[in-house]
Design a protein around this motif. Structure first.
Motif, PDB file in Angstrom:
ATOM      1  N   GLY A 226      45.766  24.914  40.172  1.00 51.79           N
ATOM      2  CA  GLY A 226      45.749  24.925  38.335  1.00 51.79           C
ATOM      3  C   GLY A 226      45.625  26.258  38.065  1.00 51.79           C
ATOM      4  N   LYS A 227      45.511  26.297  36.803  1.00 51.86           N
ATOM      5  CA  LYS A 227      45.173  27.217  36.113  1.00 51.86           C
ATOM      6  C   LYS A 227      44.465  26.894  35.294  1.00 51.86           C
ATOM      7  CE  LYS A 227      49.655  29.263  34.357  1.00 51.86           C
ATOM      8  NZ  LYS A 227      49.799  30.299  33.954  1.00 51.86           N
ATOM      9  N   VAL A 228      43.385  28.359  35.884  1.00 51.83           N
ATOM     10  CA  VAL A 228      42.611  28.513  35.195  1.00 51.83           C
ATOM     11  C   VAL A 228      42.187  30.111  34.285  1.00 51.83           C
ATOM     12  CG1 VAL A 228      41.117  28.156  37.374  1.00 51.83           C
ATOM     13  CG2 VAL A 228      41.548  30.208  37.624  1.00 51.83           C
ATOM     14  N   PHE A 229      40.921  29.965  33.263  1.00 55.10           N
ATOM     15  CA  PHE A 229      40.790  31.333  32.810  1.00 55.10           C
ATOM     16  C   PHE A 229      39.517  32.018  32.673  1.00 55.10           C
ATOM     17  CE2 PHE A 229      43.546  27.971  31.547  1.00 55.10           C
ATOM     18  CZ  PHE A 229      44.602  28.871  30.514  1.00 55.10           C
ATOM     19  N   ARG A 230      39.577  33.370  32.950  1.00 50.06           N
ATOM     20  CA  ARG A 230      38.307  33.937  33.339  1.00 50.06           C
ATOM     21  C   ARG A 230      38.869  35.523  32.386  1.00 50.06           C
ATOM     22  NH1 ARG A 230      36.845  34.151  39.271  1.00 50.06           N
ATOM     23  NH2 ARG A 230      36.945  31.795  39.329  1.00 50.06           N
ATOM     24  N   ASN A 231      37.348  35.619  31.365  1.00 47.83           N
ATOM     25  CA  ASN A 231      37.322  36.744  30.884  1.00 47.83           C
ATOM     26  C   ASN A 231      36.913  37.891  31.560  1.00 47.83           C
ATOM     27  OD1 ASN A 231      36.981  38.222  28.332  1.00 47.83           O
ATOM     28  ND2 ASN A 231      35.011  37.916  27.621  1.00 47.83           N
ATOM     29  N   GLU A 232      38.183  38.482  31.977  1.00 43.99           N
ATOM     30  CA  GLU A 232      37.701  39.558  33.192  1.00 43.99           C
ATOM     31  C   GLU A 232      37.727  40.786  31.322  1.00 43.99           C
ATOM     32  OE1 GLU A 232      37.217  40.158  36.110  1.00 43.99           O
ATOM     33  OE2 GLU A 232      38.098  38.406  37.152  1.00 43.99           O
ATOM     34  N   ILE A 233      36.489  41.881  32.519  1.00 47.69           N
ATOM     35  CA  ILE A 233      36.392  43.350  31.431  1.00 47.69           C
ATOM     36  C   ILE A 233      37.023  43.909  31.639  1.00 47.69           C
ATOM     37  CG2 ILE A 233      34.976  44.865  30.839  1.00 47.69           C
ATOM     38  CD1 ILE A 233      33.701  41.507  30.663  1.00 47.69           C
ATOM     39  N   ILE A 234      37.495  43.929  33.948  1.00 46.67           N
ATOM     40  CA  ILE A 234      38.366  45.541  33.759  1.00 46.67           C
ATOM     41  C   ILE A 234      39.825  44.871  34.540  1.00 46.67           C
ATOM     42  CG2 ILE A 234      38.861  47.305  35.647  1.00 46.67           C
ATOM     43  CD1 ILE A 234      36.756  47.289  33.179  1.00 46.67           C
TER      44      ILE A 234
END
Length: 495
Positions: A226-234
């Motif tokens: 499944g899809k996941v979401f992360r507020n990656e800085i870089i």
């Protein structure tokens, strides 16, 4: 370094030019670290998923699959520790307006260092070998950073950054939670929710549902993609680090005390799965974690040799009973398993295998995309995507030698006959040589060419991508020849 940069640039260019990966929202100047899968990319991606899914749920009678929702109750993320613990330390340069992750800066610093002694800690009187120094220094360094941050000793972290000389002046330090926030809006209020940063929690909270409805006994696993979401800085390095990506995870529930045995089993099995695809063993290595996550007892990565070096492809974690205990505590529901043979009830321990689907896609591109000279023709090269046959987006290309009615009639008849069995392409544009090169570039393992002799002998020429060898075969034996090469069962049986 320059060679590796060129390799990555070559991969990105090829992926776009041949319909594998497109920058998202490109006509509006794009969106950083977000990508769309093109017509061949989605086929390759689905083939990777199918191979992983079958290897988990069909080869193991004690593993079942589910699909949990992207939006879940906020208490799930409180119980899992994500609200409190899922953070990155961010350096923000006020002059350049750029963001940097401190852990990545340190990782890069350690990769470049040749001497890890006497930088922050006094190791003068200890004669360690360089690998031990590197490992020990890194472990102490990260512990020191997080201890400083938890105690709000920001000046100490700044002093460390300056001492290591890993960042330019003019920055501030922030702690950023990596989860995306969304809102459910109505007339009365706005309810804050999170986009899930992992699929694992969906398996944990469905433990009782799966156990009751499948009548399955421990040890057993729950697999999901499944899809996941992360507020990656870089977010960087193409598909390696993105803000929206897909995971293939399996959570394996075991009896407490048996976690070490199953941790070792899944380490071995997962490496075997990767090697079954025929990619060279030298491209893989195990890396044991120095700093464990708050839920882990043991953790290691299967690292892959990407163009930018060895990086994590898959993680295997012994998660103990941390997640199940916390969900029991926060939900006030008993998440127990009763073992009738032992006459005991317990909270199961968990072994997790987690692989990034997009990273697997990039690993295949990194290792399989080649530029090679053509034998007996020193003036010509070809770009060939030597992908494992079972993963190829298109399995067979049907190519009339020239665009003549009698040849296209046979070609279309073959296409119609086999389109229900395989992903096919019918191509009659350009010279036969250019069409071969086009199919090589997208990884098509088999080409079938219909020529004027086909009108007489009911045969076609079969051409194999990797060797470029050709031979005549009867039209009636096309399916038999294809099955020899691309039957997924052949590889599944090798695991």
């Amino acid at each position: 370094m320059e060679k590796n940069y060129k390799k990555l640039k070559f991969i990105i260019s090829h992926a776009k030019s041949y319909g594998f990966i497109f920058p998202s929202s490109e006509i509006y100047d794009g969106l950083k670290a977000v990508y769309d899968y093109g017509q061949y990319g989605i086929l390759l991606k689905n083939n990777i998923k199918e191979y992983w899914w079958k290897s988990m749920t069909q080869l193991h009678e004690n593993i079942v699959g589910i699909e949990s929702s992207i939006l879940m109750h906020n208490q799930i993320w409180k119980a899992s520790g994500h609200i409190d613990e899922f953070n990155d330390i961010l350096l923000y340069n006020e002059n350049t307006k750029k963001n940097y992750r401190l852990d990545l800066l340190i990782e890069d610093f350690l990769e470049k260092m040749n001497n890890y002694n006497n930088i922050l800690f006094d190791n003068k009187n200890i004669n360690y070998n360089i690998n031990y120094i590197k490992k020990n220094f890194k472990k102490k360094l990260f512990s020191y950073i997080y201890e400083c941050f938890n105690k709000n000793k920001i000046l100490d972290i700044k002093s460390l950054i300056n001492k290591l000389n890993i960042y330019e002046p003019g920055y501030k330090i922030y702690k950023i939670n990596l989860m995306f926030i969304v809102y459910l809006k109505n007339l009365d209020n706005n309810k804050k929710l999170y986009l899930r940063p992992e699929t694992a929690q969906g398996s944990f909270i469905n433990f009782l549902n799966v156990k009751k409805t499948s009548k399955i006994k421990i040890p057993f696993g729950i697999a999901q993609i499944g899809k996941v979401f992360r507020n990656e800085i870089i977010a960087r390095q193409f598909l390696f680090r993105m803000r929206e990506f897909e995971q293939m995870e399996m959570q394996f529930f075991v009896c407490p005390g048996e976690e070490e045995k199953w941790y070792d089993y899944w380490k071995e099995y997962r490496l075997k799965w990767h090697l079954s695809l025929g990619i060279k063993k030298d491209n893989y290595r195990f890396y044991n974690h120095d700093k464990l996550a708050h839920y882990s007892k043991d953790a290691c990565d299967i690292q892959f040799k990407f163009p930018f070096g060895f990086k994590e492809l898959e993680g295997i974690h012994s998660r103990t009973d941390f997640d199940m205990k916390n969900h029991e505590k926060f939900s006030k529901k008993k998440l127990r398993y009763f073992d009738f043979k032992k006459n005991i009830s317990y909270i199961p321990y968990i072994i997790e295998t987690s692989i990034g689907l997009d990273r697997m896609f990039l690993a295949i591109f990194s290792s399989c995309l080649k530029e090679e000279k053509i034998k007996n023709d020193i003036n010509h090269k070809r770009i060939v995507f030597k992908i494992p046959y079972i993963l190829s987006p298109i399995k067979v290309a049907i190519l009339p030698l020239v665009k003549k009615n009698e040849l296209t009639f046979i070609g279309k008849k073959i296409f119609k006959k086999f389109k229900l069995y395989y992903s096919l392409v019918y191509d009659e544009k350009d010279s036969i040589g250019k069409r071969y090169r086009r199919q090589d570039a997208i990884g098509t393992p088999i080409c079938l060419t219909i020529d004027y002799d086909s009108l007489k002998d009911n045969c076609v020429t079969i051409r194999y991508r990797d060797s470029m060898n050709q031979k005549r075969i009867p039209i009636l034996k096309i399916k038999k020849n294809i099955e020899k090469s691309i039957n997924i069962k052949n590889i599944l049986n090798s695991i």
